[in-house]
Scaffold this active site. Structure first.
Site, PDB file in Angstrom:
ATOM      1  NE  ARG A   4     -24.532 -91.467 -44.720  1.00 30.49           N
ATOM      2  CZ  ARG A   4     -25.213 -91.172 -43.601  1.00 30.49           C
ATOM      3  NH1 ARG A   4     -25.086 -91.945 -42.529  1.00 30.49           N
ATOM      4  NH2 ARG A   4     -26.018 -90.130 -43.551  1.00 30.49           N
ATOM      5  CE  LYS A  48     -27.838 -91.281 -48.190  1.00 32.60           C
ATOM      6  NZ  LYS A  48     -28.546 -89.991 -48.174  1.00 32.60           N
ATOM      7  CB  THR A  56     -23.927 -74.066 -34.877  1.00 32.33           C
ATOM      8  OG1 THR A  56     -22.628 -74.366 -34.335  1.00 32.33           O
ATOM      9  CG2 THR A  56     -24.938 -73.975 -33.751  1.00 32.33           C
ATOM     10  N   GLY A  57     -23.450 -76.183 -37.883  1.00 30.19           N
ATOM     11  CA  GLY A  57     -22.666 -76.238 -39.112  1.00 30.19           C
ATOM     12  C   GLY A  57     -23.321 -75.445 -40.224  1.00 30.19           C
ATOM     13  N   GLY A  99     -27.310 -75.482 -39.513  1.00 29.72           N
ATOM     14  CA  GLY A  99     -27.613 -74.924 -38.202  1.00 29.72           C
ATOM     15  C   GLY A  99     -27.170 -73.484 -38.063  1.00 29.72           C
ATOM     16  CG  ASN A 142     -30.487 -87.188 -43.235  1.00 29.96           C
ATOM     17  OD1 ASN A 142     -31.545 -86.819 -43.747  1.00 29.96           O
ATOM     18  ND2 ASN A 142     -29.312 -86.933 -43.770  1.00 29.96           N
TER      19      ASN A 142
END
Length: 365
Positions: A46, A82, A183-184, A187, A265
């Site tokens: 990320r 990560k 709601t991406g 979602g 997450n």
């Protein structure tokens, strides 16, 4: 002042932490490898404009440990890792930066595989993959497996169904009220699939127009509500599908649901918040299991991607979640503690079987 890194590693059980810097490209990155008992570390990369190095370190340690637990419950032969890049995704990215990252990751010689996460995109890692084969989740045109939101949403649906079976004796979602926060990619898919199942869906998104568009598309089945109050809505299942930490000291008293099942997450701001949910009779589906579909896809990519195999593996989330619920009920444990217990058992089992020497690995001199 920065905390002692070795003490932090000891506290969380990490094996390795690597700080990477490249002056010309501006890369500042930290790679954390938590546990490789089950196999090479696997986890996303990320990019966030962290205010301090300590903040970036805390994040990468927490996230990499979570990946060990996610891999354990998903039953893939990888450990937890990560990477984080300190920077603003909109302005600081460059192809050179990701090529440099590719060389740093490549220098780990297969101990760590990574790909997209918050602030990064598959196209970023096309550049990184020019320097190393340790990258997954690339675009299909570059040999990758494509959109991980598809298996992720499928896994969350298995979580909904298993939760319904445990609570109400049937895994049908018809007539159930599901409140979706975010709601991406994931979602949005969940909304359409829930409507197909006959559920009533409450939706909220930081981009209010996105939620309103879903309400208009599915008139009579979907209702848009304010993003600040979605967690307060009376519903059967609350589904966090955006940022983490949504279950916290402020929101806990405001929840009005029977269960929490979502793709975000780190939904619990602190582990003890899971204990409070258990005390209040709110069933919590550990997010690192429910959202494991994307992980399963990129893990499969490393051995030759097959969509059917990924979806078959992701469907097993249903049975594993029921196993966690059963253990929680039998031992009166919060579900997050029951899930952790199952992961630790798996780590011990794998460590034990790896004591058996494979022919050709080494020999007597």
């Amino acid at each position: 002042m920065m905390e002692d890194v070795f003490r932090l590693m000891e506290d969380s059980g990490h094996e390795q932490v690597i700080f990477c810097r490249h002056k010309t490209s501006g890369l500042k990155s930290i790679i954390a490898i938590h546990d490789t008992t089950m196999g090479p570390a696997l986890g996303g990369c990320r990019m966030v404009p962290y205010e301090t190095t300590q903040e970036a370190l805390d994040d990468v340690l927490r996230l990499s440990k979570g990946m060990t637990y996610k891999c354990g419950l998903a039953d893939v032969d990888f450990g937890g890792g990560k990477a984080v890049i300190i920077g603003e995704p909109e302005t600081d990215k460059s192809p050179e930066m990701f090529r440099v990252l590719g060389r740093f990751v490549g220098g780990l010689n297969g101990r760590f595989f990574t790909g997209t996460d918050m602030g990064t995109m598959p196209e970023d890692f096309v550049h990184a993959a020019r320097e190393s084969e340790s990258f997954v989740g690339l675009p299909v045109s570059h040999g990758g497996s494509g959109d991980t939101a598809i298996p992720t949403a499928f896994g969350v649906m298995q979580g909904f169904r298993a939760t319904a079976l445990h609570l109400w004796g049937s895994d049908s979602l018809k007539g159930r009220i599901i409140a979706i926060q975010g709601t991406g990619k994931v979602g949005g898919r969940l909304v359409s699939q829930l409507v197909e199942q006959g559920a009533q869906v409450l939706v909220a998104d930081i981009h209010a127009e996105r939620a309103k568009a879903l309400q208009e598309q599915y008139t009579g089945y979907v209702q848009a509500v304010d993003v600040a109050t979605i967690h307060q809505q009376s519903c059967d299942i609350f589904a966090p599908c955006a940022v983490g930490g949504v279950v916290n000291e402020r929101t806990l008293p405001e929840l009005d649901c029977r269960a929490i099942v979502g793709s975000a997450n780190n939904q619990l701001a602190e582990d003890w918040h899971g204990d409070v949910l258990h005390q209040h009779g709110i069933l919590y589906a550990p997010d690192y299991l429910v959202n494991a579909g994307g992980l399963i896809q990129v893990a499969d990519e490393l051995k030759g991607y097959r969509h059917e195999r990924v979806m078959e593996k992701t469907q097993e989330i249903y049975d594993m979640l029921l196993k966690i619920y059963q253990l929680s009920s039998e031992k009166d444990l919060p579900t997050c503690r029951a899930a952790d217990q199952l992961v630790l058992e798996r780590l011990h089992q794998v460590a034990d079987l790896k004591r058996i020497l494979l022919s050709g690995v080494t020999g007597w001199s």
